[in-house]
Design a protein around this motif. Structure first.
Motif, PDB file in Angstrom:
ATOM      1  N   ASP A 154      48.273  42.582  34.072  1.00 27.10           N
ATOM      2  CA  ASP A 154      47.970  43.230  35.378  1.00 27.10           C
ATOM      3  C   ASP A 154      48.980  44.465  35.292  1.00 27.10           C
ATOM      4  O   ASP A 154      49.919  44.526  35.651  1.00 27.10           O
ATOM      5  N   GLU A 155      47.981  45.576  35.341  1.00 24.70           N
ATOM      6  CA  GLU A 155      48.879  46.863  35.211  1.00 24.70           C
ATOM      7  C   GLU A 155      50.007  46.930  34.439  1.00 24.70           C
ATOM      8  O   GLU A 155      51.174  47.194  35.175  1.00 24.70           O
ATOM      9  N   THR A 158      43.344  42.538  40.531  1.00 27.21           N
ATOM     10  CA  THR A 158      44.337  41.574  40.507  1.00 27.21           C
ATOM     11  C   THR A 158      43.908  40.021  40.817  1.00 27.21           C
ATOM     12  O   THR A 158      44.125  39.226  40.239  1.00 27.21           O
TER      13      THR A 158
HETATM   14 MG   LIG Z   1      46.691  44.757  41.794  1.00 26.36          MG
END
Ligand SMILES: [Mg+2]
Ligand SMILES: Nc1ncnc2c1ncn2[C@@H]1O[C@H](COP(=O)(O)OP(=O)(O)O)[C@@H](O)[C@H]1O
Lengths: 312, 365
Positions: B158-159, B43
């Motif tokens: 992000d995910e 991240t």
């Molecule tokens: Mg993360």
């Protein structure tokens, strides 16, 4: 009994809890209703014993609250008969209206000072809370504690130094002085409450706005503020309630121009005997603005009072 | 659309180093995966590319322009957050339109672009709904809509599937990949799910503790892991690791441990010390005449294949074999390895030894 699910209270339980809530509401609302009713009684009815539950309503209390009066001889009254409904009420007691009382002014002062300081506290508080919540502020924890500590001293303990300071810099008995003072007192509450609310707003919302090409200020106004509305509304109500009801500073620091309603209402008692209906009328009117303000913001308030506990 | 170059990117939070000197290049139009376990700095890397975090040192070039110190609002990228970050006080239409408003586009143009994005994602019917009541998948689509409506230089995600139910994730992953293939936009996608990374990515960077362990195509990363960490992290069930102490010479095609010689690809370097013999379950065979004897502990039926767990003197070994072969727990079997696909590791540093199999990926350093 077997038909009710375990989470659904039974009908009997509902009835009992309904009665309890009703009883509690009656007990807490009774003094309020009493004050409102007394405002519409005549002086005699107001002190009648046993108390009169049914009475002939009159606006005498309200007229007395807003006017000053002098006694007049019957001949003079007959020569100059009353023309308006309020002059008629007064003339029945053998009086004439000499002019308006100071209640209107005091009430207006309360509105200006109460809402002015509430606006300033919430405005400055939101900015400070946002900065404390989002930026790396040096000595953040110490500063926050310092801000809180200003609230720890009882007002009466600092009243004299403030009185002297205000006199020196010419702020005594001014609207600006009282707004500044109440803002200073409320600001610590505002910063702490609002920081809690803003902390709970995920940063991703602002970051999304930054990435979408907006400035941080724009993100603050368009994304953070709408989501902090709950917190801002409840903070505003807390600030207004304090500033509206404040008595100690008001007595000490105001006398003429900037006097607010709380120190004024007790003085009605002394004018021409115990005029309870006028006092009750003043108290009723005094209740109204906070009530209206709270009702206007109630849609935000319910969630806000729980301090965001129910939000994820 | 753009190429992204990362050079010696480093990020420290106080005394803690979250990302240590990363360097890699993301080609124009590529679907690029940042893969690693939780807390490895994925991240943080993505946020530095986006401009939400400024690097301690190093450079980020988007389309040849050094943007390392530029604020997020000036980088012209789109970011899909893990929790989607849809503005809760706006409806779907206004959420999607919001990035366009900042560009000062006219009303009609905004409406047309929003309609187009909604059509692509199949959410036309949701436009006037508040975002509060949407399902996870629809929130995901709205978040994507907000990203594609603007035609940015690249997409950072992000995910993005992390918040969805497992069953739905698969479907959404395909949808995402299809969307990418249609738009051809450079995409950087963060995930901790190795399967997702293998399925969707053109290329993958594997990170651990802020360090890049390997960078390459899913196939290279799976077949030719550069480190023990990558070998262990990628693949399910994971690679078998047989530890031993010994010495090998350059050019050797066998290593001996527990008194048995096992095949390896022709080695390109000599080594002595603690080593790990790494072999994927599908490169393990059950052969009655093999000298390495093992006891069958369990057999897990997976349809066309089965995973057989065996205990041998060299350690526990898992084999993926055809499911039509009957294997009964408690019986004894011989185990043999497909030597051409094996990787030998230095057990202490975790580094893979160079061999005929992996030298193309590891290079000659
Ligand atoms: Mg993360
Ligand atoms: N703002 C921050 N301040 C301090 N440490 C941070 C901050 N952001 C991330 N970290 C730390 O950096 C490491 C990497 O975090 P992150 O990039 O979020 O990992 P990942 O996304 O791979 O799970 C973690 O150990 C995390 O605790």
């Amino acid at each position: 009994m077997s038909a009710t699910s375990p989470t659904e209270p039974g009908a009997r339980l509902k009835l009992v809890s309904g009665l309890l809530v009703g009883l509690y509401a009656l007990i807490t609302l009774l003094p309020l209703l009493w004050i409102i009713a007394t405002g519409f009684k005549s002086s005699a009815d107001a002190i009648a014993y046993p108390p009169k539950l049914v009475f002939e309503p009159t606006l005498e209390g309200y007229v007395n609250l807003f006017t000053t009066q002098t006694r007049q001889t019957p001949e003079m009254l007959a020569a100059d008969p009353p023309t308006t409904w309020y002059e008629r009420i007064v003339s029945e007691k053998g009086m004439v209206i000499a002019g308006p009382s100071r209640f209107g002014e005091r009430f207006l002062n309360s509105i200006i000072i109460g809402f002015g300081s509430t606006f300033l506290s919430v405005f400055l508080g939101t900015l400070a809370a946002y900065a404390f919540s989002r930026y790396r502020v040096p000595l953040k924890d110490d500063l926050l504690f310092f801000i809180l500590s200003t609230r720890m001293m009882p007002p009466i303990a600092v009243a004299i130094p403030i009185f002297l300071m205000f006199r020196t810099i010419g702020l005594s008995d001014t609207h600006a002085g009282m707004i500044l003072l109440y803002t200073a007192v409320n600001l610590s509450l505002a910063v702490w409450l609002l920081k809690g609310f803003i902390d709970e707003i995920p940063r991703e919302y602002e970051e999304a706005a930054l990435i979408d090409g907006y400035s941080r200020f724009h993100a603050f106004v368009k994304v953070v503020l709408p989501q902090a509305a709950t917190g801002i509304a409840s903070t505003a109500i807390f600030c207004l309630i304090f500033a509206w009801n404040e008595y100690a500073f008001a007595v000490l620091l105001t006398s003429g121009t900037a006097q607010t309603a709380p120190p004024f209402i007790p003085t009605i008692i002394g004018v021409g005997g115990r005029d309870w209906p006028a006092v009750a009328a003043g108290a009723t009117l005094f209740l109204l603005p906070v009530m209206v303000f709270t009702i206007l913001l109630r849609k935000h308030l319910l969630r806000g009072i729980t301090f965001g506990a129910v939000r994820k | 659309m753009a190429e992204i170059v990362i050079r010696n990117l480093r990020k420290e939070f106080g005394s803690f180093t979250a990302v240590e000197g990363s360097s890699f290049t993301i080609a124009d139009g590529e679907f690029f995966m940042l893969l690693g376990p939780s807390g490895c700095g994925k991240t943080t890397t993505l946020r530095m590319i986006a401009g939400l975090e400024l690097p301690t040192s190093g450079q980020i070039l988007i389309d040849g322009e050094d943007v390392s110190q530029l604020p997020a609002s000036r980088r012209d990228i789109a970011f899909v957050f893990q929790m989607f970050a849809l503005y809760p006080h706006m409806n779907v239409r206004r959420n999607i339109a919001y990035p366009l408003v900042s560009q000062g586009l006219g009303r009609r143009e905004v409406a047309a672009k929003v309609a187009e994005a909604a059509r692509i994602l199949g959410i036309d019917h949701l436009l006037d709904r508040p975002v509060g009541g949407l399902s996870g998948g629809d929130r995901q689509r709205v978040a994507l809509g907000r990203a594609i409506v603007r035609d940015p230089k690249c997409f950072l995600m992000d995910e993005p599937l992390g918040a969805l139910d497992a069953e739905f994730r698969e479907h959404m992953a395909q949808e995402l990949r299809a969307l990418h293939d249609r738009m051809g936009a450079t995409t950087v996608y963060v995930t901790h799910d190795q399967l997702e990374a293998m399925q969707m990515g053109d290329r993958i960077v594997v990170m651990n503790h802020g360090v890049i362990e390997q960078f390459g195509t899913p196939r290279d990363i799976y077949d030719k892991p550069r480190t023990l960490f990558v070998a262990e992290f990628i693949g399910s069930p994971p690679m078998n690791f047989l530890r031993f102490h010994g010495a090998v010479a350059a050019g050797a095609t066998e290593v001996a441990f527990h008194h048995i010689a096992h095949p390896v690809p022709a080695l390109r370097e000599a080594f002595a010390g603690d080593m790990v013999y790494g072999v994927r379950p599908e490169h393990v065979r059950l052969a009655d005449d093999a000298p390495l004897r093992a006891e069958v502990i369990a057999a897990e039926y997976l349809g066309t294949t089965q995973i057989v767990t065996l205990r041998s003197a060299a350690g526990v070994i898992r084999a993926r074999i055809a499911s039509d072969r009957a294997v009964r727990p408690g019986t004894s079997a011989g185990v043999a390895f497909d030597g051409g696909r094996v990787t030998l590791f230095d057990a202490r540093s975790g580094r893979a030894l160079r061999s005929a199999h992996n030298e193309g990926v590891l290079g000659h350093g």
